[in-house]
Design a protein around this motif. Structure first.
Motif, PDB file in Angstrom:
ATOM      1  N   GLN A  17      36.376  -9.605 -40.731  1.00 34.56           N
ATOM      2  CA  GLN A  17      35.316 -10.355 -40.051  1.00 34.56           C
ATOM      3  C   GLN A  17      35.778 -10.800 -38.671  1.00 34.56           C
ATOM      4  OE1 GLN A  17      32.158 -10.729 -40.879  1.00 34.56           O
ATOM      5  NE2 GLN A  17      31.779 -11.877 -39.010  1.00 34.56           N
ATOM      6  N   LYS A  20      35.640  -7.986 -36.226  1.00 37.77           N
ATOM      7  CA  LYS A  20      34.277  -7.744 -35.758  1.00 37.77           C
ATOM      8  C   LYS A  20      33.877  -8.767 -34.703  1.00 37.77           C
ATOM      9  CE  LYS A  20      32.607  -5.808 -40.124  1.00 37.77           C
ATOM     10  NZ  LYS A  20      31.727  -6.040 -41.283  1.00 37.77           N
ATOM     11  N   GLU A  21      34.227 -10.023 -34.933  1.00 37.78           N
ATOM     12  CA  GLU A  21      33.859 -11.088 -34.006  1.00 37.78           C
ATOM     13  C   GLU A  21      34.550 -10.940 -32.664  1.00 37.78           C
ATOM     14  OE1 GLU A  21      34.251 -14.938 -35.829  1.00 37.78           O
ATOM     15  OE2 GLU A  21      33.057 -14.330 -37.557  1.00 37.78           O
ATOM     16  N   THR A  24      32.673  -8.632 -30.345  1.00 34.02           N
ATOM     17  CA  THR A  24      31.344  -9.065 -29.911  1.00 34.02           C
ATOM     18  C   THR A  24      31.370  -9.392 -28.427  1.00 34.02           C
ATOM     19  OG1 THR A  24      30.906 -10.017 -32.079  1.00 34.02           O
ATOM     20  CG2 THR A  24      29.506 -10.763 -30.276  1.00 34.02           C
ATOM     21  N   ARG A  26      30.500 -11.143 -25.126  1.00 33.14           N
ATOM     22  CA  ARG A  26      30.163 -12.530 -24.816  1.00 33.14           C
ATOM     23  C   ARG A  26      29.657 -12.607 -23.375  1.00 33.14           C
ATOM     24  NH1 ARG A  26      31.192 -14.180 -29.734  1.00 33.14           N
ATOM     25  NH2 ARG A  26      33.280 -14.039 -30.550  1.00 33.14           N
TER      26      ARG A  26
END
Length: 69
Positions: A17, A20-21, A24, A26
């Motif tokens: 997780q 994946k973050e 991301t 931004r």
């Protein structure tokens, strides 16, 4: 579901997780806010909460009244 998993499995899920973050994309808040403001202002003329609903299209308009004399 987490009750059936071992601590190692839970940690693997957390790592996945986090991976994946990290990927991301931004954007700075200043950019996001200006885009949001522009979007909201562009929709203002059609917004029924700001403009209001015409009486002939308002399904909640009172059809009739009741008077007691």
């Amino acid at each position: 579901m987490a009750q059936d998993m071992t601590e190692k499995d839970i940690m693997k899920m957390e790592v996945e997780q986090l991976k994946k973050e990290v990927k991301t994309e931004r954007a700075p808040v200043s950019t996001s806010l200006s885009e949001m403001k522009t979007y909201i202002e562009s929709l203002t003329p059609e917004d029924p909460l700001i403009k209001g609903v015409p009486d002939d299209r308002n399904p909640f308009k009172e059809k009739g009244g009741c008077s007691i004399s």
